[in-house]
Design a protein around this motif. Structure first.
Motif, PDB file in Angstrom:
ATOM      1  N   GLU A 198      48.794  31.138  33.682  1.00 25.54           N
ATOM      2  CA  GLU A 198      47.448  32.386  33.608  1.00 25.54           C
ATOM      3  C   GLU A 198      46.466  31.165  33.159  1.00 25.54           C
ATOM      4  O   GLU A 198      45.416  31.122  33.556  1.00 25.54           O
ATOM      5  N   ASP A 199      46.597  29.855  33.883  1.00 28.78           N
ATOM      6  CA  ASP A 199      46.508  28.582  33.712  1.00 28.78           C
ATOM      7  C   ASP A 199      45.615  27.930  35.099  1.00 28.78           C
ATOM      8  O   ASP A 199      45.429  27.182  35.033  1.00 28.78           O
ATOM      9  N   SER A 200      46.181  29.098  35.760  1.00 29.84           N
ATOM     10  CA  SER A 200      46.173  28.683  37.520  1.00 29.84           C
ATOM     11  C   SER A 200      44.130  29.363  37.719  1.00 29.84           C
ATOM     12  O   SER A 200      44.161  30.052  37.240  1.00 29.84           O
ATOM     13  N   GLY A 201      43.767  28.100  39.259  1.00 35.03           N
ATOM     14  CA  GLY A 201      42.631  28.241  39.069  1.00 35.03           C
ATOM     15  C   GLY A 201      42.284  30.280  40.082  1.00 35.03           C
ATOM     16  O   GLY A 201      41.601  30.714  39.724  1.00 35.03           O
ATOM     17  N   PRO A 202      43.893  30.133  41.513  1.00 31.50           N
ATOM     18  CA  PRO A 202      43.440  31.571  42.124  1.00 31.50           C
ATOM     19  C   PRO A 202      43.775  32.637  40.603  1.00 31.50           C
ATOM     20  O   PRO A 202      43.182  33.432  41.039  1.00 31.50           O
ATOM     21  N   ARG A 203      44.280  32.372  39.155  1.00 30.83           N
ATOM     22  CA  ARG A 203      44.741  33.412  39.073  1.00 30.83           C
ATOM     23  C   ARG A 203      43.170  34.006  38.176  1.00 30.83           C
ATOM     24  O   ARG A 203      42.100  34.946  37.719  1.00 30.83           O
ATOM     25  N   ALA A 204      42.487  32.620  37.565  1.00 26.23           N
ATOM     26  CA  ALA A 204      41.088  32.936  37.003  1.00 26.23           C
ATOM     27  C   ALA A 204      40.352  33.472  37.970  1.00 26.23           C
ATOM     28  O   ALA A 204      39.443  34.480  37.669  1.00 26.23           O
ATOM     29  N   LEU A 205      39.565  33.709  39.616  1.00 26.13           N
ATOM     30  CA  LEU A 205      39.353  33.637  40.642  1.00 26.13           C
ATOM     31  C   LEU A 205      39.904  35.254  40.773  1.00 26.13           C
ATOM     32  O   LEU A 205      38.474  35.865  40.855  1.00 26.13           O
ATOM     33  N   ALA A 206      40.833  35.610  40.196  1.00 27.72           N
ATOM     34  CA  ALA A 206      41.335  36.767  40.929  1.00 27.72           C
ATOM     35  C   ALA A 206      40.476  37.928  39.377  1.00 27.72           C
ATOM     36  O   ALA A 206      40.198  39.214  40.010  1.00 27.72           O
ATOM     37  N   ASP A 207      40.672  36.743  37.980  1.00 26.69           N
ATOM     38  CA  ASP A 207      40.072  37.914  37.017  1.00 26.69           C
ATOM     39  C   ASP A 207      38.456  37.975  36.847  1.00 26.69           C
ATOM     40  O   ASP A 207      38.358  39.303  36.818  1.00 26.69           O
ATOM     41  N   VAL A 208      37.845  36.647  37.842  1.00 27.80           N
ATOM     42  CA  VAL A 208      36.347  37.224  38.038  1.00 27.80           C
ATOM     43  C   VAL A 208      36.160  38.919  39.021  1.00 27.80           C
ATOM     44  O   VAL A 208      35.297  39.563  39.005  1.00 27.80           O
ATOM     45  N   VAL A 209      37.042  38.465  40.277  1.00 23.46           N
ATOM     46  CA  VAL A 209      36.886  39.482  40.804  1.00 23.46           C
ATOM     47  C   VAL A 209      37.563  41.066  40.222  1.00 23.46           C
ATOM     48  O   VAL A 209      36.364  42.131  40.511  1.00 23.46           O
ATOM     49  N   LEU A 210      37.948  41.089  39.728  1.00 19.19           N
ATOM     50  CA  LEU A 210      38.852  42.062  38.639  1.00 19.19           C
ATOM     51  C   LEU A 210      37.724  42.736  38.430  1.00 19.19           C
ATOM     52  O   LEU A 210      37.741  44.210  38.106  1.00 19.19           O
ATOM     53  N   ARG A 211      36.933  41.949  37.654  1.00 17.62           N
ATOM     54  CA  ARG A 211      35.719  42.800  36.516  1.00 17.62           C
ATOM     55  C   ARG A 211      34.961  42.767  37.637  1.00 17.62           C
ATOM     56  O   ARG A 211      34.297  44.119  37.030  1.00 17.62           O
ATOM     57  N   GLU A 212      33.913  42.402  38.030  1.00 18.63           N
ATOM     58  CA  GLU A 212      34.001  42.496  38.915  1.00 18.63           C
ATOM     59  C   GLU A 212      34.090  44.220  39.413  1.00 18.63           C
ATOM     60  O   GLU A 212      32.780  44.864  39.491  1.00 18.63           O
ATOM     61  N   ALA A 213      34.743  44.385  40.347  1.00 16.15           N
ATOM     62  CA  ALA A 213      35.336  45.691  40.668  1.00 16.15           C
ATOM     63  C   ALA A 213      35.343  47.002  39.321  1.00 16.15           C
ATOM     64  O   ALA A 213      35.071  47.847  39.919  1.00 16.15           O
ATOM     65  N   GLU A 214      35.722  46.365  38.404  1.00 11.97           N
ATOM     66  CA  GLU A 214      35.765  47.354  37.385  1.00 11.97           C
ATOM     67  C   GLU A 214      34.554  48.033  37.256  1.00 11.97           C
ATOM     68  O   GLU A 214      33.951  49.206  37.296  1.00 11.97           O
ATOM     69  N   GLY A 215      33.232  47.002  37.085  1.00  6.28           N
ATOM     70  CA  GLY A 215      31.611  47.114  37.067  1.00  6.28           C
ATOM     71  C   GLY A 215      32.107  48.553  38.352  1.00  6.28           C
ATOM     72  O   GLY A 215      30.516  48.959  37.966  1.00  6.28           O
ATOM     73  N   ILE A 216      31.580  48.185  39.165  1.00  9.59           N
ATOM     74  CA  ILE A 216      31.299  48.228  40.521  1.00  9.59           C
ATOM     75  C   ILE A 216      31.931  49.790  40.267  1.00  9.59           C
ATOM     76  O   ILE A 216      31.326  51.592  40.995  1.00  9.59           O
ATOM     77  N   LEU A 217      33.245  50.016  39.853  1.00 15.22           N
ATOM     78  CA  LEU A 217      34.132  51.357  40.471  1.00 15.22           C
ATOM     79  C   LEU A 217      34.240  52.056  38.932  1.00 15.22           C
ATOM     80  O   LEU A 217      33.927  53.366  39.254  1.00 15.22           O
ATOM     81  N   SER A 218      33.570  51.796  37.983  1.00 21.01           N
ATOM     82  CA  SER A 218      33.119  52.431  37.106  1.00 21.01           C
ATOM     83  C   SER A 218      31.615  53.001  37.256  1.00 21.01           C
ATOM     84  O   SER A 218      31.364  54.405  36.393  1.00 21.01           O
ATOM     85  N   ALA A 219      30.863  52.627  37.979  1.00 19.93           N
ATOM     86  CA  ALA A 219      29.913  53.193  38.592  1.00 19.93           C
ATOM     87  C   ALA A 219      29.701  54.842  38.818  1.00 19.93           C
ATOM     88  O   ALA A 219      30.080  54.336  40.202  1.00 19.93           O
ATOM     89  N   PRO A 220      28.796  55.667  38.968  1.00 19.80           N
ATOM     90  CA  PRO A 220      28.795  56.977  39.675  1.00 19.80           C
ATOM     91  C   PRO A 220      28.498  56.521  40.720  1.00 19.80           C
ATOM     92  O   PRO A 220      27.785  55.983  41.151  1.00 19.80           O
ATOM     93  N   ILE A 221      29.085  57.335  41.532  1.00 19.88           N
ATOM     94  CA  ILE A 221      28.954  57.009  43.146  1.00 19.88           C
ATOM     95  C   ILE A 221      27.689  58.269  43.711  1.00 19.88           C
ATOM     96  O   ILE A 221      27.478  59.469  43.497  1.00 19.88           O
ATOM     97  N   GLU A 222      26.806  57.259  44.618  1.00 19.58           N
ATOM     98  CA  GLU A 222      25.016  58.071  44.733  1.00 19.58           C
ATOM     99  C   GLU A 222      25.634  58.093  46.201  1.00 19.58           C
ATOM    100  O   GLU A 222      26.229  57.237  46.557  1.00 19.58           O
ATOM    101  N   GLY A 223      25.472  59.250  46.926  1.00 18.26           N
ATOM    102  CA  GLY A 223      24.900  59.110  48.264  1.00 18.26           C
ATOM    103  C   GLY A 223      23.775  58.552  49.082  1.00 18.26           C
ATOM    104  O   GLY A 223      22.965  58.589  49.540  1.00 18.26           O
ATOM    105  N   THR A 224      23.994  57.071  48.673  1.00 19.22           N
ATOM    106  CA  THR A 224      23.120  56.088  49.440  1.00 19.22           C
ATOM    107  C   THR A 224      22.953  54.804  49.498  1.00 19.22           C
ATOM    108  O   THR A 224      24.854  54.646  49.897  1.00 19.22           O
ATOM    109  N   VAL A 225      22.955  54.361  51.208  1.00 19.66           N
ATOM    110  CA  VAL A 225      22.983  53.336  51.844  1.00 19.66           C
ATOM    111  C   VAL A 225      23.421  52.402  50.948  1.00 19.66           C
ATOM    112  O   VAL A 225      24.689  51.161  51.132  1.00 19.66           O
TER     113      VAL A 225
END
Length: 125
Positions: free
Chosen positions: A75-102
């Motif tokens: 739990e206290d590893s750097g790679p895990r902390a960075l993965a958690d950041v990317v996973l939080r970002e993923a949750e935010g993006i994937l929870s947004a509705p899909i739009e037909g935009t570039v």
């Protein structure tokens, strides 16, 4: 007489899925192509929505792999902390509705790229 048979798969922990490698190359090619777009009138709205759906589905699969691999690290590893950041970002993006935009498709393509970059850096020791 015809009898059908089928097997019910019960894998609540996703262990079988964890053993199957993702078909990475086509999605990396799609991400590269999408991120090369510069204009707004590239494709129709429906085409952009379909691409966003494809990227979303793949991002969810890669997110699962990142989460699973990160969960095996201390739990206290750097790679895990960075993965958690990317996973939080993923949750935010994937929870947004899909739009037909570039813009929407670009966000999801960048997410797939970031997830693969993080996945490549997670090594369980």
């Amino acid at each position: 007489m015809h009898t059908s048979s089928y097997t019910v798969l019960h894998d609540p922990d996703g262990l079988i899925e964890a053993e199957l490698p993702l078909d990475r190359e086509p999605y990396e090619s799609l991400v590269k192509a999408v991120l090369a777009w510069t204009g707004e009138d590239i494709l129709t709205t429906r085409d952009l929505e379909q691409i966003a759906l494809q990227l979303t589905g793949h991002a969810r699969a890669v997110t699962s792999d990142v989460r699973r691999r990160a969960g095996q690290l201390p739990e206290d590893s750097g790679p895990r902390a960075l993965a958690d950041v990317v996973l939080r970002e993923a949750e935010g993006i994937l929870s947004a509705p899909i739009e037909g935009t570039v813009r929407c498709v670009h966000h999801r393509a960048r997410l797939v790229r970031a997830l693969y970059e993080r996945l490549d850096r997670l090594e369980v020791k």
